[in-house]
Design an enzyme around this catalytic site. Structure first.
Site, PDB file in Angstrom:
ATOM      1  CD  GLN A 162      -4.134   7.508   1.534  1.00  0.00           C
ATOM      2  OE1 GLN A 162      -3.477   6.554   1.915  1.00  0.00           O
ATOM      3  NE2 GLN A 162      -4.072   7.957   0.296  1.00  0.00           N
ATOM      4  CB  SER A 191      -5.703   1.594   6.925  1.00  0.00           C
ATOM      5  OG  SER A 191      -4.913   1.460   5.771  1.00  0.00           O
ATOM      6  CG  LEU A 192      -1.605   6.302   7.553  1.00  0.00           C
ATOM      7  CD1 LEU A 192      -0.138   6.037   7.305  1.00  0.00           C
ATOM      8  CD2 LEU A 192      -2.075   7.541   6.843  1.00  0.00           C
ATOM      9  NE  ARG A 209       0.958   0.856   5.056  1.00  0.00           N
ATOM     10  CZ  ARG A 209      -0.253   1.375   5.030  1.00  0.00           C
ATOM     11  NH1 ARG A 209      -0.405   2.676   4.788  1.00  0.00           N
ATOM     12  NH2 ARG A 209      -1.315   0.614   5.248  1.00  0.00           N
ATOM     13  CG  HIS A 218      -6.048  -2.443   3.319  1.00  0.00           C
ATOM     14  ND1 HIS A 218      -5.008  -2.800   4.152  1.00  0.00           N
ATOM     15  CD2 HIS A 218      -6.273  -1.127   3.524  1.00  0.00           C
ATOM     16  CE1 HIS A 218      -4.630  -1.735   4.852  1.00  0.00           C
ATOM     17  NE2 HIS A 218      -5.368  -0.706   4.472  1.00  0.00           N
ATOM     18  CD  GLN A 255      -2.145  -2.103   7.966  1.00  0.00           C
ATOM     19  OE1 GLN A 255      -1.358  -1.692   7.116  1.00  0.00           O
ATOM     20  NE2 GLN A 255      -2.581  -1.357   8.963  1.00  0.00           N
TER      21      GLN A 255
END
Length: 312
Positions: free
Chosen positions: A11, A91-92, A116, A202, A251
């Protein structure tokens, strides 16, 4: 032949018109059609026209970035037929990597990622959490300072993204992040930059979102990846679907260990790292993590051609 890895952005790399340069490339066109069908809305139009405010909503950004990254990857495979030796995603971006590796179908990944995003957005009231990029300080100092501040304030703040050896993103409650920024500047940080994010990703505040995600992941169809995938949370290659589910769950509220991920790729013999998808953030980080890595990009036909030449 070069040993190359593909990495997929998260993102923040989105922009209106980010796939326009592909024109009517069949792989990109077909991917956007598949994404639109999976989500029940015109994803191609949102990417092409925006508006930016809509594109930047977390619940739109996450599935849109997934679709865009997969579109770029499919264009690469259609033009070259050369699969990377290893993949990862920031991440994503780990979900894009899972699709590229054949562990998740795009049709399954898109609604999962939208769920999510919704769970993350709903976990913390807007304004209650924050994130900040700490520049020019070793990660160990960032980590220990955050622990001290969290204990003093009684609210969470911790390292969320280990982006490069001198750039660590922190996340937590707004009060704790603000105090940590001041403390870190006092300990030598060159800058402490608040990030324009809609939730503190996170960190421990994402635990409720992670629990919801865990339930959803339990019903998701996952297969063993056909390409080794180094995950964010453990910097490990998992092949069992249940282990992949568990890593994706952790995660959501644990740190992105990107420095170690790039180092692990290099240790596996990777000489060339290719950022696949919109933006060029990960390429810049890679150069600061392992200086001898050659870096390429696949985000439009021109960069695809350059990278194809680089890997010849």
């Amino acid at each position: 032949m070069s040993t190359f890895a593909f990495v997929f952005p998260g993102q923040g790399s989105q922009s209106v018109g980010m796939l326009d340069a592909w024109g009517e490339h069949p792989a990109v066109r077909d991917t956007l059609a598949e994404a639109s069908q999976a989500l029940g809305e015109d994803i191609g139009r949102l990417i092409h026209e925006g508006p930016k405010e809509q594109l930047d909503l977390t619940t739109n950004t996450q599935p849109v970035m997934l679709a865009a990254a997969v579109a770029c990857y499919r264009a690469w495979m259609a033009e070259t037929g050369r699969a990377p030796a290893v993949v990862a995603g920031h991440s994503l971006g780990e979900y894009s990597a899972l699709v590229a590796a054949g562990s998740l179908t795009l049709a399954d990944a898109l609604p999962l990622v939208r769920f999510r995003a919704q769970a993350m957005q709903e976990a913390v009231p807007v304004g209650a959490g924050a994130m900040a990029a700490i520049l020019g300080l070793d990660a160990d100092v960032v980590r220990s300072t955050c622990a001290e501040v969290a204990a003093a304030v009684g609210e969470p703040v911790s390292a969320a993204n280990y982006n490069d050896p001198k750039q660590t993103v922190i996340a937590g409650s707004k009060a704790a992040v603000d105090q940590a920024c001041e403390a870190l500047k006092g300990r030598g940080a060159k800058r402490a930059l608040p990030l324009a994010v809609s939730a503190p990703f996170h960190c421990a505040l994402m635990k409720p979102a992670a629990e919801r995600l865990k339930e959803r992941l339990a019903t998701a169809t996952l297969r063993a990846p056909q390409i080794p995938l180094i995950n964010n949370i453990d910097v490990a290659v998992q092949t069992e679907p249940d282990a992949i589910r568990e890593a994706l769950y952790r995660q959501a509220f644990g740190p992105v260990r990107w420095v170690e991920t790039v180092q692990a790729m290099h240790a596996r013999g990777v000489t060339h790292l290719v950022e696949c998808g919109p933006g060029k953030v990960l390429g810049g980080l890679a150069r600061r993590i392992v200086a001898e890595l050659a870096v390429g990009h696949v985000n439009d036909p021109a960069t695809l051609a350059e990278t194809k030449g680089m890997l010849a």
